[in-house]
Structures are given as structure tokens and as C-alpha cells.
Design a protein around this motif. Structure first.
Motif, mmCIF file in Angstrom:
data_model
loop_
_atom_site.group_PDB
_atom_site.id
_atom_site.type_symbol
_atom_site.label_atom_id
_atom_site.label_comp_id
_atom_site.label_asym_id
_atom_site.label_seq_id
_atom_site.Cartn_x
_atom_site.Cartn_y
_atom_site.Cartn_z
ATOM 1 N N ILE A 172 41.178 38.263 47.897
ATOM 2 C CA ILE A 172 39.786 38.427 48.316
ATOM 3 C C ILE A 172 39.294 39.743 47.734
ATOM 4 C CG2 ILE A 172 38.164 38.589 50.225
ATOM 5 C CD1 ILE A 172 40.125 37.204 52.007
ATOM 6 N N ASP A 173 38.337 39.652 46.836
ATOM 7 C CA ASP A 173 37.803 40.823 46.139
ATOM 8 C C ASP A 173 36.718 41.489 46.984
ATOM 9 O OD1 ASP A 173 37.463 42.587 44.070
ATOM 10 O OD2 ASP A 173 36.878 41.080 42.587
ATOM 11 N N ASP A 174 36.501 42.772 46.760
ATOM 12 C CA ASP A 174 35.391 43.506 47.393
ATOM 13 C C ASP A 174 35.377 43.300 48.907
ATOM 14 O OD1 ASP A 174 34.724 43.949 44.729
ATOM 15 O OD2 ASP A 174 33.238 42.347 44.693
ATOM 16 N N PHE A 175 36.555 43.267 49.527
ATOM 17 C CA PHE A 175 36.616 42.986 50.954
ATOM 18 C C PHE A 175 35.853 44.052 51.743
ATOM 19 C CE2 PHE A 175 38.391 43.090 55.227
ATOM 20 C CZ PHE A 175 38.284 41.758 55.559
ATOM 21 N N ALA A 229 43.591 48.981 47.149
ATOM 22 C CA ALA A 229 42.379 49.787 47.250
ATOM 23 C C ALA A 229 41.719 49.849 45.880
ATOM 24 C CB ALA A 229 42.713 51.191 47.737
ATOM 25 N N GLU A 230 40.433 49.489 45.831
ATOM 26 C CA GLU A 230 39.689 49.517 44.564
ATOM 27 C C GLU A 230 38.943 50.834 44.411
ATOM 28 O OE1 GLU A 230 37.027 45.905 45.186
ATOM 29 O OE2 GLU A 230 37.952 45.479 43.250
ATOM 30 N N GLY A 231 38.736 51.258 43.186
ATOM 31 C CA GLY A 231 37.874 52.409 42.919
ATOM 32 C C GLY A 231 38.455 53.743 43.353
HETATM 33 MG MG MG Z 1 36.162 44.352 43.382
#
Ligand code: MG
Ligand code: C2E
Ligand code: MG
Ligand code: MG
Length: 269
Positions: A172-175, A229-231
Motif C-alpha cells: 500500500i503506497d502513500d499510506f 518509510a518514504e521520503g
Molecule cells: Mg509513495
């Protein structure tokens, strides 16, 4: 089709024009030509595990327009989603990623648009391509972004179940960025949660964001799914994420998206 591509107009690019229907059609036409003329490219961004070794790569689509230069996906994916173009783009991305697996030697994540997941034969088509490319399905991850309609969508859920049955993983992206994150969790089975980068950005000075990140990591642990964790852009964010129990990291601090060639050079060095 080749004739059409040869007569492509040259028009200065202005993102404001995208609201204009004529220009949306123009971009769509240019994108169809780009698919034929090999102007598309995948860049890969590494994802690091708790041991700080690269554990996977995310494929990110790039459009290198001969006249306008690099056009970021946010500017053309939405237009592709309005027609069958998104399916063609998606298949191109999947084939390219499968072909690059051998060089990357890690699992590869591809982004799949909600519009693709709405097609009742999406999983079947994906399975055919994976088989034709002769890659191990266990080396592929499908990233889906949460959207409201998907929570209730039977077709989407059937596709995601079928994708997992094929042996691919689902992330699941951008959760947390959407409207229905928690509902989404109980909507279908998945393997990975990617925490939206807006929560990571303020980790240092926003207590609530730090609490939310900690809570998402707790939920992931309970569900026995991975959490990325993104970004991640600073050492301070990385420290806080580690303390929150996060076990995988992606972001400019650790590695920017780069073409396969440059990744291969970095590996050899
Ligand atoms: Mg994303
Ligand atoms: P995403 O899947 O959430 O991808 C992460 C985005 O964050 C990428 O932007 C990446 O370059 C950027 N990013 C990575 N690390 C950092 C960081 O530390 N700081 C900041 N500020 N940004 C970081 P990009 O490549 O522009 O892609 C934007 C979105 O476009 C993606 O978000 C994804 O939703 C979509 N996209 C990209 N490639 C594809 C594709 O092949 N198919 C589909 N359907 N969508 C795609
Ligand atoms: Mg993604
Ligand atoms: Mg996204």
C-alpha cells in the motif's frame, strides 16, 4: 502510426495548460508516440532494510521528451488514466522492470494505477506477462495507492488477491495520505505498508506525526507486514524512524532514483 509520430508538433510545455481539454488530448497523443519511439525510461530508487543493505528497488517512470526534456510522472499519469493508455503504459513498465530484474538482483516494485486495477482482467494479463518474461513472481512487488472507491471495489480486491496468488507481493503506497487508510487495512490482504512521506517530513518538530508513524509501525508489526518509510531526507528522520520501529527506508538521504546504467556503475565501484 509511424507517420503520425513523424508529424509531432512542437509546443512549449506549460503545466497550467493541462486543465485545457485540447492540451490533455495533445499530451495523450504525444505519450502514445513516446511509447512507440522509446522515449520512456524507468529510474530505480533503492529501499534499505534495517541492516542498511539494499533490499529492493522501486521503478519510477520517466518521460524524456525530445523537445521538452524530462517530464515527471505526476504530470502525465493522470492523463493516461483517462484512456486505455494507462494499460499500455503499465504493461510497458512491467516488461521493462522484469527485463531489468537480472541486473538489479533485488526484488523490484512497480507502481500500478487504480485505473489499471479496475480492469477485470488486470491480474490475468499481469500473470501472462510475468510468465512470458520468465521471471520469479516473488521478485515483483505491486504498489497500489489508496483511493476511496477501492475500499469497496470487488474487482480491485479480486485483482489484488489474484496478484498475491501468483506469488507477487502487494504494497500500500502513500499510506495515510488518503481518506480511508484504516478501512483500507481491513479491505484486503497485502504484504507491505509504505508510510506517506508527508508524515516523515515533519518527524523532527511534529509530535503528532511522530505518534502516527509509531502507531503505523505498531499496526504493521501486529499484522506481520513490512513497513517502509518514504521520503527519508535527513539523518534525524532516520534515527526517529528506527526508534519508532520502522525497518525499511527509502529517500533522497539514502539514494535517489537513477537509471539502471548509473545504478550498475555504482554497484561495480
Ligand atoms: Mg509513495
Ligand atoms: P510514489 O510511488 O509514491 O513514488 C515516490 C515519489 O517520491 C517519486 O516521485 C520519488 O522520486 C519521490 N521521492 C523519493 N524519495 C524522496 C525524498 O526523499 N524526498 C522527496 N521529496 N521525494 C522523494 P516521482 O518519481 O516523481 O513519482 C511520483 C508518483 O508518480 C509516484 O509516487 C507514483 O504514484 C507515480 N508513478 C511513478 N511511476 C509510475 C508508474 O510506472 N506507474 C504509475 N501508475 N504511477 C507511477
Ligand atoms: Mg510507489
Ligand atoms: Mg503514489
Amino acid at each position: 502510426k509511424g507517420k503520425k509520430a513523424g508529424r509531432r508538433q512542437v509546443v512549449a510545455f506549460d503545466p497550467d495548460m493541462l486543465g485545457d481539454e485540447r492540451h490533455r488530448r495533445f499530451i495523450e497523443r504525444e505519450l502514445r508516440a513516446a511509447l512507440l519511439m522509446d522515449e520512456l525510461e524507468l529510474h530505480y530508487q533503492p529501499v534499505f532494510g534495517a541492516d542498511m543493505r539494499v533490499r529492493s528497488h522501486e521503478a519510477l517512470l520517466r518521460w524524456k521528451h525530445t523537445v521538452r526534456g524530462m517530464i515527471p510522472p505526476a504530470q502525465f499519469i493522470a492523463i493516461a488514466e483517462e484512456s486505455d493508455l494507462i494499460d499500455k503504459l503499465g504493461e510497458w513498465v512491467l516488461r521493462r522492470a522484469c527485463a531489468d530484474l537480472e541486473t538489479l538482483r533485488t526484488p523490484v516494485a512497480v507502481n500500478v494505477s487504480p485505473a489499471q486495477l479496475r480492469r477485470s482482467d488486470f491480474a490475468r494479463q499481469l500473470g501472462l506477462v510475468v510468465e512470458e518474461m520468465g521471471v520469479d513472481p516473488g521478485m515483483l512487488i505491486v504498489e497500489v495507492t489508496e483511493t476511496v472507491p477501492m475500499v469497496a471495489g470487488a474487482v480491485e480486491q479480486a485483482n489484488l488477491d489474484a496478484i498475491r496468488a501468483l506469488g507477487l507481493k502487494v504494497a500500500i503506497d502513500d499510506f495515510g495520505a488518503g481518506h480511508a487508510s484504516l478501512q483500507y487495512l481491513r479491505g484486503f490482504a497485502f504484504d507491505i505498508i509504505k508510510i506517506d512521506r508527508t508524515y516523515i517530513a515533519n518527524l523532527g518538530d511534529n509530535r503528532i506525526d511522530a505518534m502516527i508513524v509509531g502507531a503505523i509501525c505498531d499496526i504493521a508489526r501486529s499484522l506481520k507486514v513490512d513497513v517502509i518509510a518514504e521520503g527519508v531526507e535527513t539523518e534525524a528522520q532516520l534515527d526517529m524512524l528506527r526508534r519508532a520501529g520502522c525497518s525499511a527506508f527509502q529517500g533522497y538521504l539514502l539514494g535517489r532514483p537513477a537509471p539502471l546504467k548509473r545504478l550498475a556503475v555504482a554497484d561495480a565501484a
